[in-house]
Design an enzyme around this catalytic site. Structure first.
Site, PDB file in Angstrom:
ATOM      1  N   ASP A 187      17.840  44.777   8.240  1.00 22.37           N
ATOM      2  CA  ASP A 187      18.100  43.832   9.324  1.00 22.37           C
ATOM      3  C   ASP A 187      19.560  43.392   9.259  1.00 22.37           C
ATOM      4  O   ASP A 187      20.073  43.082   8.187  1.00 22.37           O
ATOM      5  CB  ASP A 187      17.169  42.614   9.168  1.00 22.37           C
ATOM      6  CG  ASP A 187      17.407  41.567  10.251  1.00 22.37           C
ATOM      7  OD1 ASP A 187      17.297  41.911  11.440  1.00 22.37           O
ATOM      8  OD2 ASP A 187      17.711  40.411   9.903  1.00 22.37           O
ATOM      9  N   GLU A 271      17.749  48.779  13.174  1.00 21.54           N
ATOM     10  CA  GLU A 271      17.479  48.369  14.550  1.00 21.54           C
ATOM     11  C   GLU A 271      18.659  48.792  15.416  1.00 21.54           C
ATOM     12  O   GLU A 271      19.775  48.895  14.955  1.00 21.54           O
ATOM     13  CB  GLU A 271      17.285  46.862  14.609  1.00 21.54           C
ATOM     14  CG  GLU A 271      18.402  46.139  13.895  1.00 21.54           C
ATOM     15  CD  GLU A 271      18.254  44.645  13.862  1.00 21.54           C
ATOM     16  OE1 GLU A 271      17.464  44.124  14.646  1.00 21.54           O
ATOM     17  OE2 GLU A 271      18.941  44.017  13.061  1.00 21.54           O
ATOM     18  N   CYS A 324       4.804  37.715  12.211  1.00 21.60           N
ATOM     19  CA  CYS A 324       4.469  37.625  10.785  1.00 21.60           C
ATOM     20  C   CYS A 324       4.217  39.037  10.261  1.00 21.60           C
ATOM     21  O   CYS A 324       3.354  39.753  10.770  1.00 21.60           O
ATOM     22  CB  CYS A 324       3.240  36.755  10.567  1.00 21.60           C
ATOM     23  SG  CYS A 324       2.593  36.842   8.883  1.00 21.60           S
ATOM     24  N   CYS A 327       0.310  39.196   8.690  1.00 19.18           N
ATOM     25  CA  CYS A 327      -0.915  39.214   9.487  1.00 19.18           C
ATOM     26  C   CYS A 327      -0.690  39.658  10.924  1.00 19.18           C
ATOM     27  O   CYS A 327      -1.642  39.901  11.658  1.00 19.18           O
ATOM     28  CB  CYS A 327      -1.584  37.842   9.469  1.00 19.18           C
ATOM     29  SG  CYS A 327      -0.701  36.620  10.453  1.00 19.18           S
ATOM     30  N   CYS A 343       3.618  30.902   8.210  1.00 18.38           N
ATOM     31  CA  CYS A 343       2.697  31.406   9.223  1.00 18.38           C
ATOM     32  C   CYS A 343       1.342  30.725   9.041  1.00 18.38           C
ATOM     33  O   CYS A 343       1.048  30.159   7.995  1.00 18.38           O
ATOM     34  CB  CYS A 343       2.562  32.914   9.079  1.00 18.38           C
ATOM     35  SG  CYS A 343       1.358  33.635  10.194  1.00 18.38           S
ATOM     36  N   CYS A 345      -1.337  32.118   8.539  1.00 19.62           N
ATOM     37  CA  CYS A 345      -2.080  32.799   7.473  1.00 19.62           C
ATOM     38  C   CYS A 345      -1.649  32.307   6.091  1.00 19.62           C
ATOM     39  O   CYS A 345      -2.205  32.732   5.082  1.00 19.62           O
ATOM     40  CB  CYS A 345      -1.886  34.313   7.568  1.00 19.62           C
ATOM     41  SG  CYS A 345      -0.244  34.883   7.061  1.00 19.62           S
ATOM     42  N   ASP A 352      14.984  36.497   7.647  1.00 15.18           N
ATOM     43  CA  ASP A 352      15.601  37.820   7.710  1.00 15.18           C
ATOM     44  C   ASP A 352      14.787  38.886   6.977  1.00 15.18           C
ATOM     45  O   ASP A 352      14.677  40.019   7.429  1.00 15.18           O
ATOM     46  CB  ASP A 352      17.027  37.769   7.134  1.00 15.18           C
ATOM     47  CG  ASP A 352      17.927  36.859   7.954  1.00 15.18           C
ATOM     48  OD1 ASP A 352      17.623  36.659   9.148  1.00 15.18           O
ATOM     49  OD2 ASP A 352      18.912  36.335   7.404  1.00 15.18           O
TER      50      ASP A 352
HETATM   51 ZN   LIG Z   1       0.763  35.505   9.082  1.00 17.45          ZN
END
Ligand SMILES: [Zn+2]
Length: 401
Positions: A187, A271, A324, A327, A343, A345, A352
């Site tokens: 990234d 990317e 995320c 998940c 997150c 989860c 990053d």
């Molecule tokens: Zn998650």
């Protein structure tokens, strides 16, 4: 497995006053011939819808040399002039293939001063390089060794804006290809230069911040000077020197980095930043970081090719920062100042590192579909990616946070 590749080795050199004058004259003639041939091709096309071939421009050059006012073209080596016509031909080929814009004239102040010599116009023997029209060899600083027994196919001489002289030697080199199982997502960032999916953060070279401040100061100083004054010329050289220093450090840093990444990994996913670059941001930091990224990508492309690695480029349409990587849930908002987030989860993400992991996942998904490996040089010019755009996990995501 070993592979033979064409590789350029660049060195600084210190010309004698006579050599410097000869080269400056050659650069001027190269620029003139390029511009005149471009003019002729443009006129032929706009006035008569005619395409002028390389051979036709070559015949034009022969004609120009016979005229009184252009007779000085005979004073420099003919090879760099011929090469200028070849470069123009390449520029037109790229334009017709829609890979580049219409060729533009070379400017005395802004264009790169360079001349290209092919085998008939130089002699390389016993570590001494002699160019056509020069009796003494170039005083080259051999900062790293050439491959043993290297035979040179092309020699390019150039002078940068800071007044430094360089010679770039193109020769064959043998690269050992050692397979590895590593995979990595990369990234691009602003605070740290790059973040890897492994969690590693690669920072900008040391001194870069100080050099940037020095550059800003030099530019302010230049802006205050009167146009055409001697002080302005001095201030401009100062700006060029700081630029050159920043560029050198960065190139060095990127070379070490890309070599390491390519050695360690079989598949590398980056990317495509062309999309992001559409957002205009005129800050100095941004400009330097973008230039660095382009350079990083170019190096990664050719080194991946040398070492037999897969370089996958994914488009930046999918929300790599908001997704995320554990998940697949999608966060609603992710302002730039949010560096870590949790997150639903329960996973705590570094912004990053999470993005780098998503880039890796997208790249691997694309490779699994068999769509991943693409013509590399091509893509960097057109900025288009054949990689699928959406992350397969993104569809499962439920907006949270
Ligand atoms: Zn998650």
């Amino acid at each position: 497995m070993a592979r033979t590749v064409k590789r350029a080795f660049k060195y600084r050199f210190y010309p004698t006053p006579g050599q410097a004058a000869e080269l400056a004259r050659t650069f001027g003639c190269v620029r003139l011939v390029y511009n005149m041939a471009l003019q002729a091709r443009t006129e032929a096309w706009t006035l008569r819808r005619q395409r002028v071939s390389y051979n036709a421009t070559s015949a034009l050059l022969t004609g120009w040399k016979k005229t009184e006012e252009l007779a000085f073209l005979n004073e420099v080596s003919s090879v760099p002039l011929q090469q200028a016509l070849r470069h123009l031909q390449v520029a037109f080929t790229n334009f017709w293939a829609k890979r580049a814009r219409y060729p533009s004239f070379k400017s005395r102040k802004r264009s790169r001063r360079s001349a290209e010599y092919t085998t008939s116009a130089f002699r390389f023997r016993d570590g001494e390089l002699r160019l056509a029209k020069m009796s003494a060899p170039l005083d080259i600083v051999w900062s790293r060794p050439l491959p043993a027994g290297a035979s040179l196919s092309t020699v390019t001489v150039s002078q940068d804006a800071a007044g430094r002289w360089f010679v770039s030697l193109l020769c064959d080199d043998v690269i050992e290809q050692v397979p590895t199982l590593g995979v990595v997502g990369i990234d691009a960032g602003l605070d740290s230069l790059l973040t890897l999916s492994t969690g590693e953060k690669i920072v900008n070279p040391r001194h870069e911040r100080a050099n940037r401040q020095r550059l800003a100061k030099a530019q302010r100083n230049l802006a205050r000077k009167k146009k055409g004054s001697a002080n302005r010329a001095k201030a401009r050289l100062k700006v060029a020197r700081v630029h050159a220093r920043i560029g050198d450090r960065r190139r060095d840093h990127l070379h070490k980095l890309t070599t390491r990444l390519v050695r360690e990994n079989q598949t590398l996913v980056i990317e495509d930043l062309t999309v992001r670059n559409m957002v205009k941001n005129r800050s100095l930091a941004r400009a330097i970081s973008d230039a660095g990224w382009r350079q990083f990508r170019t190096m990664l492309e050719y080194k991946a090719d040398w070492h037999g690695r897969n370089l996958v480029v994914v488009d930046r349409w999918f929300p790599s920062s908001k997704l995320c990587s554990t998940c697949g849930a999608l966060a609603e908002r992710m302002p730039l100042n949010v560096r870590t987030w949790t997150c639903r989860c329960g996973t705590v993400h570094d912004r990053d590192v999470n993005a780098a992991r998503n880039i890796l996942a997208a790249g691997l998904a694309v490779t699994a579909c068999g769509d991943g490996v693409r013509p590399q040089r091509e893509s960097s010019r057109t900025g288009r990616s054949s990689a699928k755009q959406e992350n397969p996990r993104a569809t499962k995501g439920v907006p949270v946070l």
